[in-house]
Design an enzyme around this catalytic site. Sequence first.
Site, PDB file in Angstrom:
ATOM      1  N   ASN A 220      29.903 -10.222  44.289  1.00 44.89           N
ATOM      2  CA  ASN A 220      28.525  -9.706  44.271  1.00 44.89           C
ATOM      3  C   ASN A 220      28.155  -9.253  42.862  1.00 44.89           C
ATOM      4  OD1 ASN A 220      26.225  -8.850  45.984  1.00 44.89           O
ATOM      5  ND2 ASN A 220      26.785  -6.760  45.372  1.00 44.89           N
ATOM      6  N   ASP A 287      15.249  -5.670  46.028  1.00 43.22           N
ATOM      7  CA  ASP A 287      14.106  -4.770  45.861  1.00 43.22           C
ATOM      8  C   ASP A 287      13.325  -5.282  44.663  1.00 43.22           C
ATOM      9  OD1 ASP A 287      15.804  -3.803  43.794  1.00 43.22           O
ATOM     10  OD2 ASP A 287      16.205  -1.920  44.814  1.00 43.22           O
TER      11      ASP A 287
HETATM   12  C1  XIL Z   1      23.219   2.326  44.303  1.00 47.25           C
HETATM   13  C2  XIL Z   1      22.765   3.213  45.431  1.00 47.25           C
HETATM   14  O1  XIL Z   1      21.589   2.660  45.977  1.00 47.25           O
HETATM   15  C3  XIL Z   1      22.490   4.605  44.928  1.00 47.25           C
HETATM   16  O2  XIL Z   1      22.241   5.472  46.017  1.00 47.25           O
HETATM   17  C4  XIL Z   1      23.706   5.121  44.157  1.00 47.25           C
HETATM   18  O3  XIL Z   1      23.380   6.356  43.582  1.00 47.25           O
HETATM   19  C5  XIL Z   1      24.075   4.157  43.068  1.00 47.25           C
HETATM   20  O4  XIL Z   1      24.311   2.891  43.633  1.00 47.25           O
HETATM   21  N1  XIL Z   1      24.321  -2.343  42.596  1.00 47.25           N
HETATM   22  C6  XIL Z   1      25.124  -2.092  43.674  1.00 47.25           C
HETATM   23  C7  XIL Z   1      24.789  -0.962  44.580  1.00 47.25           C
HETATM   24  O5  XIL Z   1      26.028  -2.866  43.942  1.00 47.25           O
HETATM   25  O6  XIL Z   1      25.944  -0.394  45.128  1.00 47.25           O
HETATM   26  C8  XIL Z   1      24.010   0.100  43.875  1.00 47.25           C
HETATM   27  O7  XIL Z   1      23.615   1.082  44.829  1.00 47.25           O
HETATM   28  C9  XIL Z   1      22.820  -0.511  43.191  1.00 47.25           C
HETATM   29  C10 XIL Z   1      23.232  -1.521  42.170  1.00 47.25           C
END
Ligand code: XIL
Length: 707
Positions: A220, A287
């Site tokens: 990922n 997003d």
């Molecule tokens: C983010 C979460 O959404 C937040 O709550 C946390 O503070 C930080 O991580 N890439 C990823 C996710 O693989 O795990 C991340 O999620 C966003 C970026």
Amino acid sequence: MAVMKAPGRRRASALGLLAAGVMAVAGTATAAPATSTAADSASASASVQASTLGAQAAQSGRYFGAAVAAGKLGDGTYSTILNREFNMVTPENEMKWDTTERSRGSFNFGPADQIVNHATSHGQRVRGHTLVWHSQLPSWVSSIGDANTLRTVMNNHINGVMAHYKGKVYAWDVVNEAFADGGSGAHRPSVFQNLLGDGFIEQAFRTARAADPAAKLCYNDYNIENWSDAKTQGVYRMVRDFKARGVPIDCVGFQAHFGTGGPPASFQTTLSNFAALGVDVQITELDIAQAPTTAYANTVKACMNVARCNGITVWGIRDTDSWRSGEKPLLFDGSGNKKPAYNATLSALGGTPTAKATTKATANTATNAPAQTPAKAPAKTPASPGSAAALPGSFSWSSSGVLMSPKPDSTHNIAGLKDPTVVYYNGKYHVFASVASSSGYSLVYLSFSDWSQAASATHHYLDRTGIGSGYRAAPQVFYFAPQRTWYLVYQTGNASYSTNTDISNPAGWSAPRNFYSSMPDIIKQNIGNGYWVDMWVICDSANCYLFSSDDNGHLYRSQTTLAQFPNGFTNTVIAAQDSNKYALFEASNVYKVQGSNQYLLIVEAIGSDGRRYFRSWTSSSLAGSWTPLAASENNPFARASNVGFPSGAWTRDISHGELIRAGYDQTLTINPCRMQYLYQGMNPNAGGDYNSLPWRLGLLTQTNSSC
Ligand code: XIL
């Protein structure tokens, strides 16, 4: 400290005649990134329309998921939407190492179990996220100093977590974000990489396969959606190598955290190229800043058009749940209402937003749709403003009257309001501009929700902030998404910048810092009697470029990586030049054209009538050479001669300003439909000292748009 140029950096506009200069270009064009692939056919088309995302995705054998936070399951609005719309769940943080194994050998599955139990009891599957990641990693792991210990610890972590969830997790993000941003295509430094070398990823996958042979194993990452990017290519080579050598890997997750422009034009190509290696592909953390409908639809369609793209997960439910909540990037608003992007997503999945129709779906099932290549813009859809429209070869505009004028106060004696930069963010236009007078230049900020409010907006003088007083001029503002920080770039004699986490707070700007230790040699060698002005930053997904002008016929370009920005600007070259300095004078803007593989360059020139106007060029690469678009006095980008003034011809100069962007991030993306250009103009009868000229701001709107 840089020696400041005298504020009177520009001469009066009564300048020599402009001959039609021939534009010479320098700089190396980069290789065409396109790789065309055979089309994937959609795996199925919807036969009955469903009214929820999960049910509709299921009709083509796909899932639709959301990232879920354990702490929100008790919120009724949240869980109602979760249970109704989604059939896959990813714990947003609860399966990360810093939660599951906070100290060595002591596992904590409480929060993640809450989510998994909730999912199981609602018929939802689970994506496990994530086993090996440099971030949200406890310090007891990152401080390990020897390879054998770390290998044991990593394998033990994978085994411990996967054993607990054996049979309950559909797919695991075994390794997350192991590749570096920028142009290297290599792994990023991390404790795993540094101690175990490249092989740590393979090791993790092999351990994971043995731990739960039924779970799908995914790699990922983010910023791997654009096919030509070095990072994408690096991951692609790894997956190809794993498949060739029999290293167990089943899927690749594309995080898809997008800016307002949405996915790159090549996203579908990227998905299908990976799929062709024999892995499933999934959109794992979708997003999109401001959630534009077109951007969401384009993302979903890219997946629908690739048979092995078997699911989409959005990274949160309501905007207020998002890790990017300030950008309102999700499908539901803070109250849990469906946003327009929800309907666009449901439609693109082959469903209907009305929930009533039972007729056969026709649109968006896209069987055998050709994979897009980056070189070609997708076909324009009428009434779809975000889709690609070709830039025309000539332009016509209509101008507003004066929208903004200087607002002198007791300590600011201002003659001209100049050099505007603008972003539309959070329902407001945010404008930064130079204020000029015989005593020098400084910066001002104003914001308003509608152009009709611009004249009455409060002017905040930025010399009262960390930016300080002294020569500061010609600002450019953008949000640097990788750092979640606003940048204001401006000239001080050097190229300088300030940062702020809140664009609407003028007091939040930091003190100026310089991009360069001193003027690059190539500029010293070419500047002649000119001035070093009008710094402009734009980034693609790998690099950032800093353009500047010298009032002497040269446009310069320096470069750094996205990861290093704002540091490391080097390799300064002449990006464009003209033997007639007035034909390539200053005030350059460079933009990405939404939905295409084109960049647009406009440069201010001084015409044969002594008046300011703009010429334009395009390029397929920011580091490439520029091809004339509307680039002459007779066929200008914007000049008094192709601008109508329904409310009176208040200016003959169309001078320094900027286009209204589609978004606000460092990609500087514009929508080529009905473009608007905020510019400086002035009373044609005014004259005298250049710094005391009565510049005002007005807005051009394109009138020959084909969309
Ligand atoms: C983010 C979460 O959404 C937040 O709550 C946390 O503070 C930080 O991580 N890439 C990823 C996710 O693989 O795990 C991340 O999620 C966003 C970026």
